[in-house]
Design an enzyme around this catalytic site. Structure first.
Site, PDB file in Angstrom:
ATOM      1  N   ASN A 219       1.706 -48.137  12.435  1.00 56.73           N
ATOM      2  CA  ASN A 219       1.064 -48.842  13.487  1.00 56.73           C
ATOM      3  C   ASN A 219       0.912 -50.447  13.461  1.00 56.73           C
ATOM      4  O   ASN A 219       0.306 -50.791  12.649  1.00 56.73           O
ATOM      5  CB  ASN A 219      -0.261 -48.265  13.750  1.00 56.73           C
ATOM      6  CG  ASN A 219      -1.098 -49.060  15.117  1.00 56.73           C
ATOM      7  OD1 ASN A 219      -0.402 -49.826  15.776  1.00 56.73           O
ATOM      8  ND2 ASN A 219      -2.303 -48.969  15.250  1.00 56.73           N
TER       9      ASN A 219
ATOM     10  N   LYS B 151       0.330 -52.693  15.364  1.00 56.09           N
ATOM     11  CA  LYS B 151      -0.462 -53.400  16.196  1.00 56.09           C
ATOM     12  C   LYS B 151      -0.120 -54.575  16.990  1.00 56.09           C
ATOM     13  O   LYS B 151       1.102 -54.660  17.201  1.00 56.09           O
ATOM     14  CB  LYS B 151      -1.878 -53.707  15.340  1.00 56.09           C
ATOM     15  CG  LYS B 151      -2.235 -52.377  14.595  1.00 56.09           C
ATOM     16  CD  LYS B 151      -3.701 -52.815  14.125  1.00 56.09           C
ATOM     17  CE  LYS B 151      -4.183 -51.658  13.029  1.00 56.09           C
ATOM     18  NZ  LYS B 151      -5.650 -51.815  12.583  1.00 56.09           N
TER      19      LYS B 151
ATOM     20  N   HIS C  34      -6.804 -44.839  20.146  1.00 61.50           N
ATOM     21  CA  HIS C  34      -7.140 -45.655  18.884  1.00 61.50           C
ATOM     22  C   HIS C  34      -8.509 -46.582  19.058  1.00 61.50           C
ATOM     23  O   HIS C  34      -8.749 -46.988  20.071  1.00 61.50           O
ATOM     24  CB  HIS C  34      -6.080 -46.757  18.901  1.00 61.50           C
ATOM     25  CG  HIS C  34      -6.086 -47.187  17.298  1.00 61.50           C
ATOM     26  ND1 HIS C  34      -6.759 -48.573  17.136  1.00 61.50           N
ATOM     27  CD2 HIS C  34      -5.170 -47.224  16.556  1.00 61.50           C
ATOM     28  CE1 HIS C  34      -6.666 -48.656  15.864  1.00 61.50           C
ATOM     29  NE2 HIS C  34      -5.707 -47.933  15.484  1.00 61.50           N
TER      30      HIS C  34
ATOM     31  N   GLU D 216      -9.213 -49.174  18.456  1.00 63.64           N
ATOM     32  CA  GLU D 216      -9.342 -50.800  18.875  1.00 63.64           C
ATOM     33  C   GLU D 216      -9.504 -50.835  20.270  1.00 63.64           C
ATOM     34  O   GLU D 216      -9.811 -51.540  20.991  1.00 63.64           O
ATOM     35  CB  GLU D 216      -8.246 -51.368  18.425  1.00 63.64           C
ATOM     36  CG  GLU D 216      -8.626 -51.817  16.878  1.00 63.64           C
ATOM     37  CD  GLU D 216      -7.302 -51.925  15.837  1.00 63.64           C
ATOM     38  OE1 GLU D 216      -6.117 -52.011  16.371  1.00 63.64           O
ATOM     39  OE2 GLU D 216      -7.645 -51.648  14.844  1.00 63.64           O
TER      40      GLU D 216
ATOM     41  N   GLU E 170      -9.450 -41.376  11.937  1.00 66.15           N
ATOM     42  CA  GLU E 170      -9.580 -42.701  11.526  1.00 66.15           C
ATOM     43  C   GLU E 170     -11.015 -43.187  11.530  1.00 66.15           C
ATOM     44  O   GLU E 170     -11.513 -43.626  12.724  1.00 66.15           O
ATOM     45  CB  GLU E 170      -8.477 -43.613  12.640  1.00 66.15           C
ATOM     46  CG  GLU E 170      -7.022 -43.218  12.538  1.00 66.15           C
ATOM     47  CD  GLU E 170      -6.395 -44.266  12.771  1.00 66.15           C
ATOM     48  OE1 GLU E 170      -5.461 -44.759  11.970  1.00 66.15           O
ATOM     49  OE2 GLU E 170      -6.507 -44.962  13.755  1.00 66.15           O
TER      50      GLU E 170
ATOM     51  N   GLY F 148      -8.669 -51.454   8.868  1.00 59.28           N
ATOM     52  CA  GLY F 148      -8.581 -52.850   8.647  1.00 59.28           C
ATOM     53  C   GLY F 148      -9.355 -53.554   7.694  1.00 59.28           C
ATOM     54  O   GLY F 148      -9.349 -54.873   7.730  1.00 59.28           O
TER      55      GLY F 148
ATOM     56  N   SER G 154      -7.084 -48.186   5.990  1.00 62.70           N
ATOM     57  CA  SER G 154      -6.881 -48.724   4.941  1.00 62.70           C
ATOM     58  C   SER G 154      -5.856 -47.904   3.821  1.00 62.70           C
ATOM     59  O   SER G 154      -5.974 -47.995   2.590  1.00 62.70           O
ATOM     60  CB  SER G 154      -7.930 -49.337   4.273  1.00 62.70           C
ATOM     61  OG  SER G 154      -8.555 -50.157   5.098  1.00 62.70           O
TER      62      SER G 154
HETATM   63  C1  PEP Z   1      -4.590 -48.203  12.188  1.00 62.08           C
HETATM   64  O1  PEP Z   1      -4.893 -49.031  12.890  1.00 62.08           O
HETATM   65  O2  PEP Z   1      -4.456 -47.093  12.734  1.00 62.08           O
HETATM   66  C2  PEP Z   1      -4.756 -48.569  10.784  1.00 62.08           C
HETATM   67  C3  PEP Z   1      -5.180 -47.324  10.005  1.00 62.08           C
HETATM   68  O3  PEP Z   1      -5.110 -49.533  10.283  1.00 62.08           O
HETATM   69  P1  PEP Z   1      -5.138 -50.054   8.611  1.00 62.08           P
HETATM   70  O4  PEP Z   1      -4.231 -49.117   7.951  1.00 62.08           O
HETATM   71  O5  PEP Z   1      -4.842 -51.432   8.708  1.00 62.08           O
HETATM   72  O6  PEP Z   1      -6.508 -49.781   8.228  1.00 62.08           O
END
Ligand code: PEP
Length: 249
Positions: free
Chosen positions: A10, A12, A94, A96, A166, A172, A212
């Site tokens: 992803n 983003k 997601h 976000e 997640e 992040g 992460s």
């Molecule tokens: C994500 O945006 O789905 C995600 C897991 O981000 P990150 O790996 O940067 O934590």
């Protein structure tokens, strides 16, 4: 039947034509585990570029999709338009979008249903905030999010879904869930699917972890029996994404 390992990248709201072309070229030329399904999710502007430059073995996912087929919905993209451009997956729910854009469980469910009806696969994200985890509500939250989708899908629809667990506090932030924390929630999600949808859907559905993930922590996470892959944000923009795709080699 063994579940095929699944890794999504992803991007983003990151990247330019040049940097995304470089990421794709790196992946096209890498030695990747043939038993891992890889799906790339660039910003909407770069979906066509990604589809035309990525090897056909890679899937392409939109980071969002709308639940209506066409019309006066400024700024949105329909399932049909994505399909028309060779995009075969969409991310839905997601955190976000849930947290920043205030999208609720039922909106995620409607988008999921529309995407599946239009022939797309869906990477359906669920996850708890830090406050929810600390108050012992993790399983309630993720099963509520999944339950909203379950109320709109048929049993057959689930063949087109990958669930991404997640934890919001791990996205992040550099704070990855421990292998035990990830396995515990993945097992709870699989049990929920077995009890409320069907044991065979539970056996076959991929439940991937996001938050992460990097080339250092991916191998231990990949060994967990209910971790069927990863959704990767930040690290998918880096060459080390190859090592995450190859976590099971
Ligand atoms: C994500 O945006 O789905 C995600 C897991 O981000 P990150 O790996 O940067 O934590």
């Amino acid at each position: 039947m063994a579940r095929k390992f699944f890794v999504g990248g992803n991007f983003k709201m990151n990247g330019t034509q040049k940097s995304i072309a470089d990421i794709i070229s790196n992946l096209n030329n890498a030695n990747l585990d043939p038993n891992t399904e890889v799906v790339l999710s660039p910003p909407a502007l770069y979906l066509l570029l990604t589809r035309s430059q990525a090897d056909p073995k890679f899937g392409v996912a939109a980071q969002n999709v709308f639940d209506k087929p066409m019309g006066a919905y400024t700024g949105e993209l329909s399932v049909e338009q994505l399909h028309d451009c060779g995009v075969s997956w969409a991310l839905v729910g997601h955190s976000e979008r849930r947290v920043i854009l205030k999208e609720d469980d039922d909106f995620a469910a409607r988008k999921t249903k529309a995407a599946i009806d239009g022939g797309l696969g869906v990477i359906l994200c669920v996850g708890e905030t830090l406050e929810e985890r600390e108050s012992g509500k993790t399983v309630d939250v993720v099963t509520r999010q999944l339950g909203a989708v379950a109320s709109r899908l048929s049993v057959q629809d689930w063949a087109k879904v990958v669930i991404a667990y997640e934890p919001v506090w791990a996205i992040g932030t550099g704070k990855v869930a421990t292998t035990e924390q990830a396995q515990e929630v993945h097992a709870a999600l699989r049990k929920f699917v077995a009890d409320s949808i069907s044991p065979s859907v539970a056996e076959n559905i991929r439940i991937i972890y996001g938050g992460s993930v990097n080339d250092k922590n991916c191998q231990e996470l990949a060994k967990q029996p209910d971790v069927d892959g990863f959704l990767v944000g930040g690290a998918s923009l880096k060459p080390a994404f190859v090592d995450i795709i190859n976590a099971r080699l």
